[in-house]
Design a protein around this motif. Sequence first.
Motif, PDB file in Angstrom:
ATOM      1  N   UNK A 111       5.216  -1.593   4.788  1.00  0.00           N
ATOM      2  CA  UNK A 111       4.324  -1.668   5.948  1.00  0.00           C
ATOM      3  C   UNK A 111       2.889  -1.328   5.558  1.00  0.00           C
ATOM      4  N   UNK A 112       2.741  -0.309   4.713  1.00  0.00           N
ATOM      5  CA  UNK A 112       1.399   0.082   4.271  1.00  0.00           C
ATOM      6  C   UNK A 112       0.766  -1.028   3.434  1.00  0.00           C
ATOM      7  N   UNK A 113       1.559  -1.639   2.571  1.00  0.00           N
ATOM      8  CA  UNK A 113       1.057  -2.757   1.760  1.00  0.00           C
ATOM      9  C   UNK A 113       0.599  -3.906   2.656  1.00  0.00           C
ATOM     10  N   UNK A 114       1.389  -4.196   3.669  1.00  0.00           N
ATOM     11  CA  UNK A 114       1.046  -5.282   4.583  1.00  0.00           C
ATOM     12  C   UNK A 114      -0.252  -4.998   5.324  1.00  0.00           C
ATOM     13  N   UNK A 115      -0.432  -3.738   5.729  1.00  0.00           N
ATOM     14  CA  UNK A 115      -1.635  -3.380   6.490  1.00  0.00           C
ATOM     15  C   UNK A 115      -2.897  -3.436   5.643  1.00  0.00           C
ATOM     16  N   UNK A 116      -2.741  -3.358   4.311  1.00  0.00           N
ATOM     17  CA  UNK A 116      -3.907  -3.426   3.427  1.00  0.00           C
ATOM     18  C   UNK A 116      -4.095  -4.815   2.823  1.00  0.00           C
TER      19      UNK A 116
END
Length: 327
Positions: free
Chosen positions: A218-223
């Motif tokens: 999720x963090x990767x997707x948000x960045x």
Amino acid sequence: MGTLEMLSPGVRVSNALVSYVTYLWKTIWPRYLAVFYPHPAETIPPSYVLLAVILLFSISYLVFCNSMRRPYLLVGWLWYLGTLVPVIGLVQVGGQAMADRYTYIPLIGIFIMVAWGLPDTVAALCHNTRYRISYLAPLVACLALLAFTICSYIQVGYWKNSFTLFRRALSVVESDVAHNNLGLVLQERGKIDQAIKHYAAALAIHPASVEAQGNLANAMSSTGRIEDAIAGYEAILEFRPDDHKAHNNLANALMKIGKVDEAIQHYYKAIGLNPSDPVVHYNLSTALVAKKEYKKAWEEICIARRYGFQGDPAYVKRVEQAAKLRP
């Protein structure tokens, strides 16, 4: 570490014996307390187990030898040993080796031993010595209360918020749970890069942690690191193919790189696993709109609204009108 469900009876008994002694020590010296203590599994040193057995046997021997003159010792000790049995880890629940909250009831037994034992000890000392020391008892009690008050004040400070709580947990012992939860706190505060480091640390400790893998993705997707996010969601589905949230999140990531057909497949898989999740129905509608299948998209929006998810009013109205004009 292997899955906790596969822990052998020997490992569980070893951890239980060490935990009995550790709980006692933390009661006497409550310094290194944490919200989570990871299970050591097969890494428990045999010397720790041996020392625990010797100490528990010695205390039990002394208690039984004095049970006739001081029956409260037997009552308190058996209370402590017995009430810990359901939560001592013989039947493993969760990933923890022990938990301080499990001692709320068992420690009553230890306090019974102390509450009745201290007056008897003071009385015996006053009777058997030339100098009367009974006047020291109140002073010692006050000092003990002061020491425990200071310890309590310090410990309460660690529970100020989730950040201080899990940061403290990591200062006591490394664990995937603490890293993962600290990452969530940092992500909520907008510190995505720091959060990613903690998610990665959690996976380094426990590679099969679906929660940490999902949060990292999720963090990767948000960045904007969509390919890394997709790889993370796919890794989750290898461990847990029936995870409808992973299918939904993977579909969302695929939508971001224009792979609409693949996204639709995963949305339908997510719905098949959990038909009552309105968010998935709503997300599926966006993919169907991208395919210009407005009637199907409107049907999915209606299902989402039926389950209480309203979505963006402007988008909903636009799809409704398109469904009427271009079925």
